[in-house]
Scaffold this active site. Sequence first.
Site, mmCIF file in Angstrom:
data_model
loop_
_atom_site.group_PDB
_atom_site.id
_atom_site.type_symbol
_atom_site.label_atom_id
_atom_site.label_comp_id
_atom_site.label_asym_id
_atom_site.label_seq_id
_atom_site.Cartn_x
_atom_site.Cartn_y
_atom_site.Cartn_z
ATOM 1 N N GLU A 54 -4.785 48.424 61.632
ATOM 2 C CA GLU A 54 -6.186 48.225 61.063
ATOM 3 C C GLU A 54 -7.812 48.787 61.476
ATOM 4 O O GLU A 54 -8.339 49.227 61.162
ATOM 5 C CB GLU A 54 -6.320 46.707 60.614
ATOM 6 C CG GLU A 54 -5.168 46.187 59.626
ATOM 7 C CD GLU A 54 -5.329 44.523 59.285
ATOM 8 O OE1 GLU A 54 -5.620 44.193 58.264
ATOM 9 O OE2 GLU A 54 -5.411 43.906 60.389
ATOM 10 N N TYR A 106 -32.238 46.839 44.968
ATOM 11 C CA TYR A 106 -30.800 46.570 45.091
ATOM 12 C C TYR A 106 -30.208 47.801 46.304
ATOM 13 O O TYR A 106 -29.140 47.597 47.022
ATOM 14 C CB TYR A 106 -30.255 47.415 43.461
ATOM 15 C CG TYR A 106 -30.491 46.349 42.595
ATOM 16 C CD1 TYR A 106 -30.210 45.357 42.498
ATOM 17 C CD2 TYR A 106 -31.268 47.111 41.540
ATOM 18 C CE1 TYR A 106 -30.607 44.479 41.176
ATOM 19 C CE2 TYR A 106 -31.514 46.234 40.598
ATOM 20 C CZ TYR A 106 -31.288 45.173 40.395
ATOM 21 O OH TYR A 106 -31.567 44.517 39.214
ATOM 22 N N ILE A 151 -12.205 39.173 58.413
ATOM 23 C CA ILE A 151 -13.397 39.330 57.449
ATOM 24 C C ILE A 151 -14.203 38.263 57.271
ATOM 25 O O ILE A 151 -15.360 38.598 57.036
ATOM 26 C CB ILE A 151 -12.482 39.776 56.128
ATOM 27 C CG1 ILE A 151 -11.525 38.711 55.533
ATOM 28 C CG2 ILE A 151 -12.032 41.163 56.239
ATOM 29 C CD1 ILE A 151 -11.116 38.779 53.943
ATOM 30 N N GLU A 152 -13.812 37.157 57.550
ATOM 31 C CA GLU A 152 -15.098 36.124 57.890
ATOM 32 C C GLU A 152 -16.181 36.454 58.485
ATOM 33 O O GLU A 152 -17.298 35.986 58.225
ATOM 34 C CB GLU A 152 -14.305 34.809 58.268
ATOM 35 C CG GLU A 152 -13.478 34.032 57.240
ATOM 36 C CD GLU A 152 -11.802 34.624 57.558
ATOM 37 O OE1 GLU A 152 -10.793 33.755 57.074
ATOM 38 O OE2 GLU A 152 -11.664 35.739 58.065
ATOM 39 N N LYS A 177 -10.018 42.076 50.237
ATOM 40 C CA LYS A 177 -9.387 43.023 51.313
ATOM 41 C C LYS A 177 -7.910 43.309 50.456
ATOM 42 O O LYS A 177 -6.822 42.449 50.607
ATOM 43 C CB LYS A 177 -8.971 42.210 52.484
ATOM 44 C CG LYS A 177 -8.135 43.086 53.523
ATOM 45 C CD LYS A 177 -8.282 42.313 54.937
ATOM 46 C CE LYS A 177 -7.594 43.095 55.900
ATOM 47 N NZ LYS A 177 -7.501 42.361 57.274
#
Length: 128
Positions: free
Chosen positions: A28, A60, A79-80, A106
């Site tokens: 990864e 935006y 990912i936290e 994910k």
Amino acid sequence: RERKVKENDTIFISGLALHAYHGVMAHEGKVGQSFTLDIVLDIDLGEASRSDRLRHTVSYDKVAAAATEAFCKKPYKLIEAAAGAVIDAILARFPRVTRVRITVHKPHAPIAATFDDVGVIIARSRGK
């Protein structure tokens, strides 16, 4: 006696597609993968709705750029942690935003199962 009504306005960006190198597995961090972010910002839009001026809201484009930079700046195992970096960046850069909620999808997580999507949802308010 006039009572102030609490505003419940939001700005959102859904489906922000990013390629990053987050994950616990070695591959990864080497090849990376696609992630999708959904971002919801709590912000009082009363003034912007009356003035029609960008300075009374947040752009935006600038939110997407700040989120992209924070998410892709470095590899995270979790990912936290990547989601937390995005929240911190948005709260630091946009003082009008009172709360941020981010969903990190994910969809290619290395799980030995058939699934549509996995991810995390994190929400933080200013000062918390």
